[in-house]
Design a protein around this motif. Structure first.
Motif, PDB file in Angstrom:
ATOM      1  N   GLY A   3      -2.095   2.955  -3.238  1.00  0.00           N
ATOM      2  CA  GLY A   3      -1.799   1.943  -4.096  1.00  0.00           C
ATOM      3  C   GLY A   3      -2.416   2.031  -5.960  1.00  0.00           C
ATOM      4  N   SER A   4      -1.886   2.437  -6.697  1.00  0.00           N
ATOM      5  CA  SER A   4      -2.349   2.849  -8.118  1.00  0.00           C
ATOM      6  C   SER A   4      -4.302   3.073  -8.658  1.00  0.00           C
ATOM      7  N   ALA A  53      -4.567  -2.134  -5.039  1.00  0.00           N
ATOM      8  CA  ALA A  53      -4.470  -2.750  -3.643  1.00  0.00           C
ATOM      9  C   ALA A  53      -3.663  -2.228  -3.204  1.00  0.00           C
ATOM     10  N   GLY A  54      -3.258  -1.387  -2.255  1.00  0.00           N
ATOM     11  CA  GLY A  54      -1.508  -0.878  -1.675  1.00  0.00           C
ATOM     12  C   GLY A  54      -1.736  -1.607  -0.786  1.00  0.00           C
ATOM     13  N   GLU A  55      -0.257  -1.781  -0.168  1.00  0.00           N
ATOM     14  CA  GLU A  55       0.091  -1.697   1.451  1.00  0.00           C
ATOM     15  C   GLU A  55       0.118  -0.992   2.322  1.00  0.00           C
ATOM     16  N   LEU A  56      -0.471  -0.015   1.879  1.00  0.00           N
ATOM     17  CA  LEU A  56      -0.225   1.332   3.235  1.00  0.00           C
ATOM     18  C   LEU A  56      -1.639   0.770   4.546  1.00  0.00           C
ATOM     19  N   PRO A  57      -3.136   0.493   3.565  1.00  0.00           N
ATOM     20  CA  PRO A  57      -4.055  -0.146   4.024  1.00  0.00           C
ATOM     21  C   PRO A  57      -3.055  -1.556   5.439  1.00  0.00           C
ATOM     22  N   THR A 109      -1.526  -6.841   1.110  1.00  0.00           N
ATOM     23  CA  THR A 109      -2.121  -5.088   0.508  1.00  0.00           C
ATOM     24  C   THR A 109      -3.332  -5.839   0.982  1.00  0.00           C
ATOM     25  N   GLY A 110      -3.777  -4.001   1.182  1.00  0.00           N
ATOM     26  CA  GLY A 110      -5.502  -4.156   0.646  1.00  0.00           C
ATOM     27  C   GLY A 110      -6.003  -2.767   0.621  1.00  0.00           C
ATOM     28  N   TRP A 111      -7.308  -1.889   1.265  1.00  0.00           N
ATOM     29  CA  TRP A 111      -7.779  -1.507   1.038  1.00  0.00           C
ATOM     30  C   TRP A 111      -8.378  -0.423   1.823  1.00  0.00           C
TER      31      TRP A 111
END
Length: 384
Positions: free
Chosen positions: A174-175, A179-183, A215-217
């Protein structure tokens, strides 16, 4: 340098905190942009933001070597690593054996690795794992053809504004501030294979928090990675290598495939008012259609529903007629949809839409994908 467009409520201090990690760094932003009055920001103003300093790399950091789960080979110890660069090649030196691996290439702020583990190969050697995860043959077919337009299972990218991207669908950290999809992918791994999660990530301080399934952190040693200064640590080569090694593990690979197909839950099975109250799963039901839609969603997720709705309108049919109709109606919608998605979104239209569609269409000729209506079958209801 990064570029940022000032939004309502922005101040130099909160922009500095978001991108550089500290309120006091606003002075550097002001200097670069020749701002003499720090309270004079205007909505829509373009600012150049310096890249945050990358934290120093620990001397001889360690990685967990890949486990061969299918053959029961589990290396017992972590291995210390050092890095050298030859031209654009980044070389990992295994300090206990003297072995060297050219595992990535440097670019801009970080590096990239195309990877060597392809989904088409995993479908063969990891088929038993996918059956354990209760993936249907249709879901496997769709993943096989859509992943051809994406990355390898051990692909890595740390050079752009997403800080770290990983795997066949290049799930991102995520920028800055986002939040991003990797977490979510790692959370899925932690839930299904906690031992593997701990081995590849947990023992190095990584955990997942604030998850919604999409998404998440990430957190590192208990600190949530939110702003640029926090996330920038993931550009370090050691983290790219740790993720690349995890991407070589068959259990991690199987979770990637399952997580990728679960993306359909976000848009394919949900009724939408834009589609006159129907879900895409009631309208476009062939494996071919699902592969096209998933490929579009990975590339431009916000475009899929609207583009299909426009294709329906262009056909002169209603959603109800399509849901109750024949394969000819579905074929007409797909034909219109493929024409429209090449330009849907204007300058932000899907990347290489025609080429990606042709790649998926070729899978019909090879017998790897069915164009027949109702040929797509999901096992989502039986998976835990």
């Amino acid at each position: 340098m990064q570029e940022y467009i000032v939004q309502a409520g922005d101040t130099l201090s909160n922009i500095a905190r978001r991108f550089l990690g500290a309120n006091g760094d606003w002075r550097e932003i002001a200097r670069i942009n020749n701002i003499t009055n720090p309270v004079s920001l205007q909505i829509g103003q373009r600012l150049l933001i310096p890249n945050p300093a990358t934290p120093p790399i620990a001397q001889n950091p360690e990685v967990a070597m890949v486990r061969n789960t299918l053959q029961g080979v589990h290396p017992p110890n972590k291995i210390a690593i050092s890095f050298t660069t030859v031209g654009s090649d980044l070389i990992a030196n295994l300090l206990n054996t003297g072995q060297q691996e050219r595992f990535a290439k440097t670019k801009d702020l970080g590096l990239y690795r195309f990877g060597i583990f392809k989904l088409r190969d995993f479908i063969i050697y990891g088929s038993g794992l996918l059956q354990q995860l209760q993936m249907s043959p249709s879901e496997i077919n769709v993943m096989l053809v859509t992943s051809a337009n994406e990355g390898s299972l051990d692909a890595i990218n740390t050079w752009d504004n997403q800080y770290l991207s990983f795997g066949i669908f290049q799930w991102t950290l995520g920028s800055a501030g986002q939040a991003g999809e990797l977490p979510a992918l790692l959370s899925n791994l932690k839930r299904r294979y906690p031992t593997e999660f701990q081995y590849y990530f947990g023992q190095f301080g990584v955990d997942t928090i604030s998850m919604d399934g999409v998404t998440g952190w990430l957190s590192l040693n208990g600190k949530q990675l939110v702003n640029a200064a926090d996330k920038n640590i993931m550009r370090q080569p050691i983290w790219a290598l740790r993720f690349a090694i995890a991407g070589m593990d068959a259990l991690v690979q199987s979770v990637q495939v399952l997580h990728a197909v679960s993306r359909l839950d976000q848009f394919y099975f949900r009724p939408s008012q834009t589609l006159q109250g129907f879900a895409l799963s009631q309208l476009l039901t062939s494996e071919f259609a699902v592969a096209l839609l998933l490929d579009h969603h990975v590339n431009r997720p916000s475009h899929v529903i609207g583009c299909v709705a426009d294709a329906i309108a262009r056909s002169g049919l209603t959603a109800a007629q399509i849901a109750q109709g024949s394969g000819d109606n579905e074929a007409l919608i797909i034909q219109n949809y493929l024409i429209l998605r090449e330009t849907y979104g204007g300058a932000n239209a899907m990347t290489k839409s025609r080429e990606r569609a042709e790649s998926i269409r070729n899978a019909i000729a090879t017998g790897n994908l069915s164009p027949q209506r109702f040929s797509f079958r999901s096992n989502r209801q039986v998976r835990v």
